[in-house]
Design a protein around this motif. Sequence first.
Motif, PDB file in Angstrom:
ATOM      1  N   ARG A  76       0.840  -1.187   0.000  1.00 23.89           N
ATOM      2  CA  ARG A  76       0.000   0.000   0.000  1.00 23.89           C
ATOM      3  C   ARG A  76       0.870   1.230   0.000  1.00 23.89           C
ATOM      4  O   ARG A  76       1.774   1.341   0.810  1.00 23.89           O
ATOM      5  N   ARG A  77       0.623   2.089  -0.910  1.00 20.01           N
ATOM      6  CA  ARG A  77       1.387   3.305  -1.060  1.00 20.01           C
ATOM      7  C   ARG A  77       2.867   2.956  -1.181  1.00 20.01           C
ATOM      8  O   ARG A  77       3.251   2.245  -2.080  1.00 20.01           O
TER       9      ARG A  77
ATOM     10  N   ARG B  92       3.536  -3.620   4.598  1.00 18.26           N
ATOM     11  CA  ARG B  92       3.251  -3.865   6.002  1.00 18.26           C
ATOM     12  C   ARG B  92       2.727  -5.275   6.191  1.00 18.26           C
ATOM     13  O   ARG B  92       2.126  -5.849   5.296  1.00 18.26           O
TER      14      ARG B  92
ATOM     15  N   GLN C 134      -0.870  -3.312   8.918  1.00 12.99           N
ATOM     16  CA  GLN C 134      -1.806  -2.667   7.998  1.00 12.99           C
ATOM     17  C   GLN C 134      -3.141  -2.387   8.688  1.00 12.99           C
ATOM     18  O   GLN C 134      -3.753  -1.335   8.472  1.00 12.99           O
ATOM     19  N   ALA C 135      -3.587  -3.312   9.535  1.00  5.73           N
ATOM     20  CA  ALA C 135      -4.831  -3.109  10.270  1.00  5.73           C
ATOM     21  C   ALA C 135      -4.708  -1.903  11.202  1.00  5.73           C
ATOM     22  O   ALA C 135      -5.639  -1.092  11.307  1.00  5.73           O
ATOM     23  N   HIS C 136      -3.566  -1.759  11.857  1.00 10.61           N
ATOM     24  CA  HIS C 136      -3.333  -0.609  12.730  1.00 10.61           C
ATOM     25  C   HIS C 136      -3.304   0.688  11.914  1.00 10.61           C
ATOM     26  O   HIS C 136      -3.873   1.707  12.329  1.00 10.61           O
ATOM     27  N   ALA C 137      -2.650   0.644  10.767  1.00 11.27           N
ATOM     28  CA  ALA C 137      -2.574   1.831   9.909  1.00 11.27           C
ATOM     29  C   ALA C 137      -3.970   2.217   9.404  1.00 11.27           C
ATOM     30  O   ALA C 137      -4.322   3.396   9.358  1.00 11.27           O
ATOM     31  N   ASP C 138      -4.770   1.221   9.024  1.00 12.03           N
ATOM     32  CA  ASP C 138      -6.134   1.498   8.570  1.00 12.03           C
ATOM     33  C   ASP C 138      -6.981   2.091   9.686  1.00 12.03           C
ATOM     34  O   ASP C 138      -7.760   3.024   9.471  1.00 12.03           O
ATOM     35  N   ALA C 139      -6.834   1.552  10.900  1.00 13.07           N
ATOM     36  CA  ALA C 139      -7.580   2.079  12.037  1.00 13.07           C
ATOM     37  C   ALA C 139      -7.167   3.520  12.341  1.00 13.07           C
ATOM     38  O   ALA C 139      -8.017   4.371  12.622  1.00 13.07           O
TER      39      ALA C 139
ATOM     40  N   GLU D 252      -5.928   5.688  10.208  1.00 16.40           N
ATOM     41  CA  GLU D 252      -6.440   6.536   9.129  1.00 16.40           C
ATOM     42  C   GLU D 252      -7.937   6.808   9.312  1.00 16.40           C
ATOM     43  O   GLU D 252      -8.402   7.932   9.119  1.00 16.40           O
ATOM     44  N   THR D 253      -8.676   5.798   9.714  1.00 16.71           N
ATOM     45  CA  THR D 253     -10.107   5.957   9.960  1.00 16.71           C
ATOM     46  C   THR D 253     -10.353   6.951  11.091  1.00 16.71           C
ATOM     47  O   THR D 253     -11.225   7.818  11.001  1.00 16.71           O
TER      48      THR D 253
ATOM     49  N   ARG E  48      -9.546  10.509   9.876  1.00 12.26           N
ATOM     50  CA  ARG E  48     -10.612  11.027   9.002  1.00 12.26           C
ATOM     51  C   ARG E  48     -11.851  11.413   9.808  1.00 12.26           C
ATOM     52  O   ARG E  48     -12.488  12.427   9.534  1.00 12.26           O
TER      53      ARG E  48
END
Length: 92
Positions: free
Chosen positions: A5-6, A10, A15-20, A22-23, A26
């Motif tokens: 990703r990008r 990861r 990746q799950a931590h990064a997604d959380a 980012e959420t 936002r």
Amino acid sequence: MPPARRWKIRSPDAQAHADAAETEIRALRKAVDDAEEALKTARSALAQSIARHVQSDVVTQAEAGRASGYDTRHVNRLIREAGVPPKRGADT
């Protein structure tokens, strides 16, 4: 392994931590945007109220400034922008 990703590869947990994260970011950005819009609306209502009360001679510009926390120059600017005619030279 999922595709990169990008720019960073990861692990699934990372990746799950990064997604959380980012959420969360936002969601907080949306909350800030909503608060800024509410502030803008409240300031507009305050300006209209100041202009209305000064125009109807309920309060003076100085009193409106003290009550609102604005200085007299800012109150004068709000009144002028609202289209309230100046009181100087008026027969009162």
